[in-house]
Design a protein around this motif. Structure first.
Motif, short mmCIF file in Angstrom:
data_model
loop_
_atom_site.label_atom_id
_atom_site.label_comp_id
_atom_site.label_asym_id
_atom_site.label_seq_id
_atom_site.Cartn_x
_atom_site.Cartn_y
_atom_site.Cartn_z
N LYS A 198 0.83 -1.20 0.00
CA LYS A 198 0.00 0.00 0.00
C LYS A 198 0.86 1.26 0.00
CE LYS A 198 -3.84 2.30 0.14
NZ LYS A 198 -4.74 2.34 -1.03
N PHE A 199 1.95 1.22 0.78
CA PHE A 199 2.87 2.35 0.82
C PHE A 199 3.47 2.63 -0.55
CE2 PHE A 199 7.40 3.54 1.10
CZ PHE A 199 7.27 4.83 1.59
N LEU A 200 3.89 1.58 -1.24
CA LEU A 200 4.48 1.74 -2.56
C LEU A 200 3.45 2.26 -3.56
CD1 LEU A 200 6.67 -1.49 -2.69
CD2 LEU A 200 7.41 0.85 -2.23
N GLU A 201 2.21 1.84 -3.39
CA GLU A 201 1.14 2.35 -4.26
C GLU A 201 0.95 3.84 -4.07
OE1 GLU A 201 -3.73 1.96 -4.62
OE2 GLU A 201 -2.57 0.29 -3.76
N LEU A 202 1.01 4.30 -2.81
CA LEU A 202 0.82 5.71 -2.51
C LEU A 202 1.96 6.57 -3.04
CD1 LEU A 202 -0.59 5.48 1.13
CD2 LEU A 202 -1.84 6.10 -0.94
N ILE A 203 3.21 6.13 -2.83
CA ILE A 203 4.32 6.97 -3.30
C ILE A 203 4.39 6.99 -4.82
CG2 ILE A 203 5.66 6.57 -1.20
CD1 ILE A 203 7.44 4.70 -2.83
N GLY A 204 3.82 5.95 -5.46
CA GLY A 204 3.78 5.94 -6.92
C GLY A 204 2.86 7.01 -7.48
N GLN A 205 1.98 7.53 -6.62
CA GLN A 205 1.05 8.58 -7.04
C GLN A 205 1.56 9.97 -6.71
OE1 GLN A 205 -2.58 7.56 -5.04
NE2 GLN A 205 -2.74 5.54 -6.01
N SER A 206 2.75 10.04 -6.10
CA SER A 206 3.29 11.32 -5.64
C SER A 206 4.48 11.72 -6.49
CB SER A 206 3.72 11.20 -4.17
OG SER A 206 4.42 12.36 -3.77
N GLU A 207 4.73 13.02 -6.56
CA GLU A 207 5.90 13.53 -7.26
C GLU A 207 7.07 13.77 -6.31
OE1 GLU A 207 4.91 16.98 -9.46
OE2 GLU A 207 3.46 15.99 -10.75
N ASP A 208 6.90 13.46 -5.03
CA ASP A 208 7.89 13.82 -4.02
C ASP A 208 8.96 12.76 -3.80
OD1 ASP A 208 6.54 16.21 -3.57
OD2 ASP A 208 5.25 15.31 -2.05
N TYR A 209 8.75 11.54 -4.30
CA TYR A 209 9.67 10.46 -3.98
C TYR A 209 10.17 9.78 -5.25
CZ TYR A 209 7.06 11.15 0.34
OH TYR A 209 6.45 11.71 1.43
N ASP A 210 11.47 9.83 -5.45
CA ASP A 210 12.05 9.08 -6.57
C ASP A 210 13.04 8.03 -6.10
OD1 ASP A 210 13.95 10.85 -5.70
OD2 ASP A 210 14.65 11.40 -7.69
N LYS A 211 13.42 8.08 -4.80
CA LYS A 211 14.33 7.11 -4.22
C LYS A 211 13.85 6.74 -2.82
CE LYS A 211 18.00 9.72 -4.68
NZ LYS A 211 19.42 10.17 -4.71
N VAL A 212 13.63 5.45 -2.60
CA VAL A 212 13.08 4.98 -1.32
C VAL A 212 13.90 3.79 -0.83
CG1 VAL A 212 11.06 4.04 -0.14
CG2 VAL A 212 10.76 5.73 -1.97
N ALA A 213 14.21 3.78 0.46
CA ALA A 213 14.91 2.64 1.08
C ALA A 213 14.12 2.21 2.31
CB ALA A 213 16.34 3.02 1.47
N LEU A 214 13.80 0.92 2.38
CA LEU A 214 13.05 0.36 3.50
C LEU A 214 13.88 -0.70 4.20
CD1 LEU A 214 9.61 -0.27 1.72
CD2 LEU A 214 10.34 1.80 2.92
N VAL A 215 13.94 -0.63 5.53
CA VAL A 215 14.62 -1.67 6.30
C VAL A 215 13.59 -2.70 6.75
CG1 VAL A 215 15.89 -2.21 8.41
CG2 VAL A 215 16.44 -0.15 7.12
N VAL A 216 13.84 -3.97 6.43
CA VAL A 216 13.03 -5.06 6.95
C VAL A 216 13.98 -6.09 7.55
CG1 VAL A 216 11.05 -4.75 5.43
CG2 VAL A 216 12.95 -6.14 4.67
N ASP A 217 13.73 -6.48 8.77
CA ASP A 217 14.60 -7.44 9.43
C ASP A 217 13.78 -8.32 10.35
OD1 ASP A 217 14.08 -5.80 11.64
OD2 ASP A 217 15.96 -4.70 11.40
#
Length: 296
Positions: free
Chosen positions: A44-63
């Motif tokens: 859902k987060f990735l879907e939302l940022i795909g609709q925005s012009e503010d994010y072109d580089k995203v890094a997520l930590v999952v552990d």
């Protein structure tokens, strides 16, 4: 940017292998970063940022704090890979068992999977759970012999944009000593020995960014001599700060109130450094006196 792809990096790996340093490095590279996002929210987060012009580089930590991710890893990764708006990579950080044990003992923290058992028990279980994800990772970095600075450089080399020469930035800041030293200053220079425009009525309410004040401050022989010495001091040492992996160097220049002399000097220094470096100029106390007068 809605038509361009978003660069997504999932940072994962062994606990203690350097994910905190890694996510800080991505932040310095201009990535929007999130640590330990609940796995169910990732699509859902990735879907939302795909609709925005503010994010072109995203890094997520999952552990291993997000254990659900690893039970659903294939499903989630399939959704990510099928998203045509994403350029997707996995960065997996690893280290030898001996080094991980040493790091846990040094920090006196318990392993998230050790429960009440030995650290080695937690490391062994984590390695087994992460094995499938490691096999899917495009970038595997062994941090056993890497210092934090070396890890930052490795990440910068692998993930910085082509043509992006450096993430090193210089902050040139003016301030007034009467309001306290800037807490984030790396280098502090004092120009209170110079003639003070405050005592000239026609200049008192102006600032060092106004031409009459700037000309007055820089027009004195001692001002020019000090400035040339300051520039000669800074120019040879700036590459050293960059080489050591520092992302931001804050140079603070202070006078009594931060309105006249320090502002003029900081402005000139920032302008001269911009020819070779990424520079941001700010003036913490430039308008503070006027604000205080207006409140009284």
């Amino acid at each position: 940017m809605l038509d361009s792809k978003i660069n997504l990096v999932i940072v994962t790996g062994m606990s203690g292998a350097g994910k905190t340093v890694a996510i800080q490095s991505f932040e310095d590279l201009g990535y929007f970063t999130i640590d330990n996002m609940p796995p169910a929210l990732v699509p859902k987060f990735l879907e939302l940022i795909g609709q925005s012009e503010d994010y072109d580089k995203v890094a997520l930590v999952v552990d291993m704090r997000s254990r659900q991710f690893f039970s659903e890893v294939n499903t989630i990764l399939d959704k990510i890979e099928s998203n045509e708006k994403l350029n997707f990579k996995i960065l997996f950080l690893d280290a030898t068992d001996g080094e991980l044990v040493s790091r846990y003992k040094e920090t006196r923290r318990s392993h998230p999977l050790a429960a009440d058992g030995r650290i080695m028990d937690g490391i062994k279980l984590e390695r087994e759970l992460l094995a499938p994800l490691k096999s899917l990772s495009q970038n595997v970095v062994d941090t056993t012999e890497l210092t934090p600075r070396q890890l930052r450089k490795t990440i910068t080399d692998q993930f910085s944009n082509s043509g992006e020469h450096t993430t090193f930035r210089i902050e040139v800041l003016s301030f007034g000593f009467k309001y306290g030293l800037p807490l984030d200053a790396d280098l502090v220079f004092d120009v209170r020995f110079l003639p003070n425009p405050y005592y000239m009525p026609e200049l008192r309410n102006l600032t060092g960014l106004d031409n009459p004040v700037y000309t007055y401050v820089m027009g004195h022989k001692e001002s020019e001599e000090f400035y040339q010495h300051l520039l000669a001091l800074l120019q040879p040492i700036l590459p050293g700060y960059q080489k050591e992996g520092k992302s931001v160097l804050t140079i603070a220049i202070g006078c009594t109130g931060g309105q006249h002399r320090s502002t003029a000097f900081a402005h000139r220094l920032a302008e001269d450094l911009k020819s070779d470096w990424l520079v941001n100029e700010s003036h913490r106390d430039k308008d503070r006196r006027k604000e205080t007068v207006n409140r009284s």
